[in-house]
Design a protein around this motif. Structure first.
Motif, PDB file in Angstrom:
ATOM      1  N   THR A  35       0.828  -1.209   0.000  1.00 29.33           N
ATOM      2  CA  THR A  35       0.000   0.000   0.000  1.00 29.33           C
ATOM      3  C   THR A  35       0.862   1.258   0.000  1.00 29.33           C
ATOM      4  O   THR A  35       0.454   2.303  -0.523  1.00 29.33           O
ATOM      5  N   THR A  36       2.037   1.181   0.585  1.00 25.51           N
ATOM      6  CA  THR A  36       2.936   2.346   0.653  1.00 25.51           C
ATOM      7  C   THR A  36       3.195   2.927  -0.728  1.00 25.51           C
ATOM      8  O   THR A  36       3.206   4.149  -0.931  1.00 25.51           O
ATOM      9  N   PHE A  37       3.396   2.034  -1.727  1.00 24.09           N
ATOM     10  CA  PHE A  37       3.746   2.483  -3.077  1.00 24.09           C
ATOM     11  C   PHE A  37       2.607   3.256  -3.737  1.00 24.09           C
ATOM     12  O   PHE A  37       2.840   4.057  -4.648  1.00 24.09           O
ATOM     13  N   VAL A  38       1.379   3.020  -3.293  1.00 23.15           N
ATOM     14  CA  VAL A  38       0.231   3.732  -3.855  1.00 23.15           C
ATOM     15  C   VAL A  38       0.353   5.223  -3.599  1.00 23.15           C
ATOM     16  O   VAL A  38       0.245   6.046  -4.515  1.00 23.15           O
ATOM     17  N   PHE A  39       0.624   5.584  -2.353  1.00 23.74           N
ATOM     18  CA  PHE A  39       0.619   6.997  -1.987  1.00 23.74           C
ATOM     19  C   PHE A  39       1.904   7.709  -2.389  1.00 23.74           C
ATOM     20  O   PHE A  39       1.898   8.919  -2.618  1.00 23.74           O
ATOM     21  N   VAL A  40       2.985   6.960  -2.498  1.00 24.00           N
ATOM     22  CA  VAL A  40       4.204   7.536  -3.079  1.00 24.00           C
ATOM     23  C   VAL A  40       3.932   7.913  -4.525  1.00 24.00           C
ATOM     24  O   VAL A  40       4.271   9.010  -4.987  1.00 24.00           O
TER      25      VAL A  40
ATOM     26  N   PHE B 186       3.106  12.072  -7.468  1.00 26.89           N
ATOM     27  CA  PHE B 186       3.646  12.501  -8.766  1.00 26.89           C
ATOM     28  C   PHE B 186       2.561  12.678  -9.825  1.00 26.89           C
ATOM     29  O   PHE B 186       2.858  12.983 -10.976  1.00 26.89           O
ATOM     30  N   VAL B 187       1.306  12.480  -9.445  1.00 29.29           N
ATOM     31  CA  VAL B 187       0.202  12.626 -10.392  1.00 29.29           C
ATOM     32  C   VAL B 187      -0.098  14.111 -10.632  1.00 29.29           C
ATOM     33  O   VAL B 187      -0.082  14.920  -9.706  1.00 29.29           O
ATOM     34  N   THR B 188      -0.360  14.461 -11.887  1.00 30.23           N
ATOM     35  CA  THR B 188      -0.687  15.854 -12.225  1.00 30.23           C
ATOM     36  C   THR B 188      -2.029  15.978 -12.959  1.00 30.23           C
ATOM     37  O   THR B 188      -2.562  17.078 -13.080  1.00 30.23           O
ATOM     38  N   GLU B 189      -2.577  14.848 -13.461  1.00 32.21           N
ATOM     39  CA  GLU B 189      -3.882  14.839 -14.106  1.00 32.21           C
ATOM     40  C   GLU B 189      -4.676  13.640 -13.599  1.00 32.21           C
ATOM     41  O   GLU B 189      -4.077  12.616 -13.210  1.00 32.21           O
ATOM     42  N   TRP B 190      -5.999  13.734 -13.650  1.00 34.38           N
ATOM     43  CA  TRP B 190      -6.848  12.730 -13.011  1.00 34.38           C
ATOM     44  C   TRP B 190      -6.599  11.319 -13.517  1.00 34.38           C
ATOM     45  O   TRP B 190      -6.588  10.369 -12.730  1.00 34.38           O
TER      46      TRP B 190
ATOM     47  N   MET C 206      -3.981   9.912 -14.526  1.00 31.67           N
ATOM     48  CA  MET C 206      -2.707   9.340 -14.081  1.00 31.67           C
ATOM     49  C   MET C 206      -2.837   8.602 -12.754  1.00 31.67           C
ATOM     50  O   MET C 206      -1.963   7.818 -12.374  1.00 31.67           O
ATOM     51  N   ALA C 207      -3.941   8.833 -12.039  1.00 29.26           N
ATOM     52  CA  ALA C 207      -4.149   8.153 -10.763  1.00 29.26           C
ATOM     53  C   ALA C 207      -4.621   6.712 -10.940  1.00 29.26           C
ATOM     54  O   ALA C 207      -4.566   5.911  -9.999  1.00 29.26           O
ATOM     55  N   MET C 208      -5.054   6.348 -12.135  1.00 23.73           N
ATOM     56  CA  MET C 208      -5.676   5.042 -12.348  1.00 23.73           C
ATOM     57  C   MET C 208      -4.771   3.851 -12.021  1.00 23.73           C
ATOM     58  O   MET C 208      -5.194   2.918 -11.331  1.00 23.73           O
ATOM     59  N   PRO C 209      -3.506   3.825 -12.477  1.00 26.17           N
ATOM     60  CA  PRO C 209      -2.679   2.660 -12.132  1.00 26.17           C
ATOM     61  C   PRO C 209      -2.429   2.518 -10.633  1.00 26.17           C
ATOM     62  O   PRO C 209      -2.320   1.396 -10.120  1.00 26.17           O
ATOM     63  N   PHE C 210      -2.373   3.634  -9.929  1.00 25.58           N
ATOM     64  CA  PHE C 210      -2.148   3.566  -8.480  1.00 25.58           C
ATOM     65  C   PHE C 210      -3.419   3.113  -7.753  1.00 25.58           C
ATOM     66  O   PHE C 210      -3.346   2.432  -6.728  1.00 25.58           O
ATOM     67  N   MET C 211      -4.576   3.476  -8.305  1.00 23.65           N
ATOM     68  CA  MET C 211      -5.823   2.977  -7.735  1.00 23.65           C
ATOM     69  C   MET C 211      -5.988   1.484  -8.008  1.00 23.65           C
ATOM     70  O   MET C 211      -6.547   0.748  -7.196  1.00 23.65           O
ATOM     71  N   ALA C 212      -5.489   1.037  -9.161  1.00 22.43           N
ATOM     72  CA  ALA C 212      -5.489  -0.398  -9.444  1.00 22.43           C
ATOM     73  C   ALA C 212      -4.591  -1.130  -8.441  1.00 22.43           C
ATOM     74  O   ALA C 212      -4.933  -2.206  -7.944  1.00 22.43           O
ATOM     75  N   LEU C 213      -3.454  -0.529  -8.124  1.00 25.36           N
ATOM     76  CA  LEU C 213      -2.534  -1.126  -7.153  1.00 25.36           C
ATOM     77  C   LEU C 213      -3.169  -1.213  -5.771  1.00 25.36           C
ATOM     78  O   LEU C 213      -3.046  -2.237  -5.089  1.00 25.36           O
ATOM     79  N   VAL C 214      -3.875  -0.169  -5.361  1.00 25.17           N
ATOM     80  CA  VAL C 214      -4.507  -0.208  -4.041  1.00 25.17           C
ATOM     81  C   VAL C 214      -5.617  -1.261  -4.010  1.00 25.17           C
ATOM     82  O   VAL C 214      -5.853  -1.905  -2.978  1.00 25.17           O
ATOM     83  N   GLY C 215      -6.271  -1.484  -5.152  1.00 20.74           N
ATOM     84  CA  GLY C 215      -7.259  -2.551  -5.228  1.00 20.74           C
ATOM     85  C   GLY C 215      -6.619  -3.915  -5.023  1.00 20.74           C
ATOM     86  O   GLY C 215      -7.173  -4.789  -4.341  1.00 20.74           O
ATOM     87  N   GLY C 216      -5.432  -4.092  -5.603  1.00 22.10           N
ATOM     88  CA  GLY C 216      -4.710  -5.344  -5.415  1.00 22.10           C
ATOM     89  C   GLY C 216      -4.271  -5.550  -3.982  1.00 22.10           C
ATOM     90  O   GLY C 216      -4.404  -6.648  -3.417  1.00 22.10           O
ATOM     91  N   THR C 217      -3.774  -4.489  -3.347  1.00 19.48           N
ATOM     92  CA  THR C 217      -3.336  -4.620  -1.953  1.00 19.48           C
ATOM     93  C   THR C 217      -4.523  -4.914  -1.040  1.00 19.48           C
ATOM     94  O   THR C 217      -4.412  -5.695  -0.094  1.00 19.48           O
TER      95      THR C 217
ATOM     96  N   SER D  79      -0.082  17.080   2.024  1.00 16.31           N
ATOM     97  CA  SER D  79       0.588  16.697   3.268  1.00 16.31           C
ATOM     98  C   SER D  79      -0.040  15.428   3.856  1.00 16.31           C
ATOM     99  O   SER D  79       0.624  14.652   4.545  1.00 16.31           O
ATOM    100  N   VAL D  80      -1.313  15.212   3.550  1.00 14.89           N
ATOM    101  CA  VAL D  80      -1.992  13.997   4.010  1.00 14.89           C
ATOM    102  C   VAL D  80      -1.347  12.762   3.392  1.00 14.89           C
ATOM    103  O   VAL D  80      -1.249  11.701   4.026  1.00 14.89           O
ATOM    104  N   MET D  81      -0.898  12.883   2.142  1.00 15.54           N
ATOM    105  CA  MET D  81      -0.216  11.758   1.467  1.00 15.54           C
ATOM    106  C   MET D  81       1.056  11.370   2.224  1.00 15.54           C
ATOM    107  O   MET D  81       1.341  10.174   2.416  1.00 15.54           O
ATOM    108  N   TYR D  82       1.830  12.355   2.637  1.00 16.57           N
ATOM    109  CA  TYR D  82       3.078  12.072   3.367  1.00 16.57           C
ATOM    110  C   TYR D  82       2.781  11.384   4.694  1.00 16.57           C
ATOM    111  O   TYR D  82       3.489  10.460   5.102  1.00 16.57           O
ATOM    112  N   PHE D  83       1.742  11.840   5.363  1.00 12.69           N
ATOM    113  CA  PHE D  83       1.327  11.192   6.608  1.00 12.69           C
ATOM    114  C   PHE D  83       0.994   9.724   6.360  1.00 12.69           C
ATOM    115  O   PHE D  83       1.406   8.837   7.118  1.00 12.69           O
ATOM    116  N   ALA D  84       0.244   9.456   5.284  1.00  7.00           N
ATOM    117  CA  ALA D  84      -0.160   8.085   4.970  1.00  7.00           C
ATOM    118  C   ALA D  84       1.047   7.195   4.711  1.00  7.00           C
ATOM    119  O   ALA D  84       1.085   6.035   5.165  1.00  7.00           O
TER     120      ALA D  84
END
Length: 374
Positions: A268-273, A277-281, A283-294, A345-350
């Motif tokens: 799950t750590t890799f999702v929020f890292v 680096f996402v700048t457009e909506w 671009m979040a899709m592969p990381f959301m796929a990763l969180v689904g896997g975790t 900053s919430v991402m860094y906390f996570a």
């Protein structure tokens, strides 16, 4: 053949159960922005649902084991959710939203532990239960997609209520087997003590995750320019991956349940890292796929490990309530951090707290050899 029919009925009920929950839950931060401009109040509103769910899951999960029956709790939960989620339609201020979210949390908590335990007990081959439980992820996918198609923050309340009514109909033909009644005093305390590292790591991981999910839909809209249907697309990547992986686990993934749980926590750590680096909506899709896997790994691994070694509805109730505790704490922390600093900053906390969760999870497994012999 009978077992297949029962599984299909449970799959359908599970699907509509979680579709009804998700269609509102994911978009609650955006809905809340319509009645308050305070990020902290948004966090409290999101947390109110889970706070009510904590007490409900612990109480009714234990009560299900004591009564030795699951179906009554499942049906009452569906009826309660149909009413509570439907009442969201009439909420037009912050106070009313707090009341209906608390009612929805109580109603959903009645049936969640019983549904997971019923799914597990309905299968002689316990691995096959993963294909049934996976429909909770498919339900989340459908609920999120339905919200995107509806594109109306009032209409989704009615769709949610209807989902619970349909889910209830699928429970009518379900058999009502009697289970061995778990009446031993102190059972809940023993389950928590025995699995303290699992519950602690789950709590920490989910505090980090829910902190981000509280502000994530707002980031998607305000920072990355996403429309409501585009937010749905992003979240569908999450739930679709979870559904596929949960089904694959029934036959292809042969790690121990403890190992699956640890993989789910750590990765799950890799999702929020990545989300930093996402700048457009899109671009979040592969990381959301990763969180689904975790999520698939930790949910199946954690619940199956508990049910193999503990009273089932009690232990899954504690698992679910641990998630609910995190869903109370996470949004409050997110609201505070975002108010003092900013959304990112919430991402860094996570990231920090989920690393801590993984370290704790490494202590799980002393009893896994016993698991394989039961």
């Amino acid at each position: 053949m009978l077992n297949l029919q029962v599984n299909n009925l449970v799959r359908s009920a599970t699907f509509f159960q979680h579709a009804g929950i998700s269609i509102i839950f994911v978009f609650m931060p955006i809905i809340a922005k319509g009645v308050t401009n305070s990020v902290f109040e948004i966090g409290l509103l999101v947390a109110s649902f889970s706070f009510a769910q904590i007490l409900s899951e612990i109480y009714f999960g234990r009560h299900s084991d004591k009564k030795g029956t699951r179906l009554k709790f499942i049906r009452v939960g569906f009826i309660g959710c149909a009413i509570a989620f439907g009442l969201h339609y009439f909420a037009d201020d912050l106070t009313m939203f707090f009341l209906v979210r608390i009612a929805a949390g109580i109603a959903s908590g009645i049936m969640i532990p019983a549904m997971i335990a019923y799914s597990y007990e309905a299968n002689i081959d316990k691995k096959r239960a993963a294909t049934v439980i996976s429909f909770h992820a498919l339900g989340w996918l459908a609920g999120i997609a339905a919200a995107g198609f509806a594109n109306d923050l009032k209409l989704i309340f009615l769709i949610s209520s209807a989902s619970f009514v349909i889910g209830l109909l699928f429970t009518i033909k379900l058999p009502n087997p009697e289970q061995v009644k778990e009446l031993t005093p102190g059972t809940m305390k023993k389950v928590i003590s025995k699995n303290k590292f699992l519950f602690t790591s789950l709590l920490l991981r989910h505090i980090g995750a829910t902190a981000v999910w509280t502000i994530f839909p707002i980031i998607l809209m305000e920072k990355w320019g996403a429309e409501l249907y585009q937010i749905s697309i992003v979240y569908v990547a999450n739930t679709l991956t979870a559904f596929v992986l949960m089904n694959v686990m029934a036959s292809k993934i042969n790690f121990s349940n403890v190992t699956k749980f640890k993989i789910g926590i750590g990765c799950t750590t890799f999702v929020f890292v990545g989300l930093l680096f996402v700048t457009e909506w899109w671009m979040a899709m592969p990381f959301m796929a990763l969180v689904g896997g975790t999520w698939a790994f930790l949910f199946i691994g954690g619940n199956f490990h508990l049910m193999e070694n503990n009273p089932r509805s009690t232990s899954t109730g504690i698992f679910s309530s641990t998630i609910s505790i995190a869903t109370v704490v996470g949004p409050v922390i997110a609201g505070g951090i975002a108010f003092v600093f900013d959304y990112f900053s919430v991402m860094y906390f996570a990231i920090v707290i989920i690393i801590c969760a993984f370290v704790v999870s490494l202590k799980i497994g002393k009893e896994k050899e016993i698991t394989n012999n039961i």
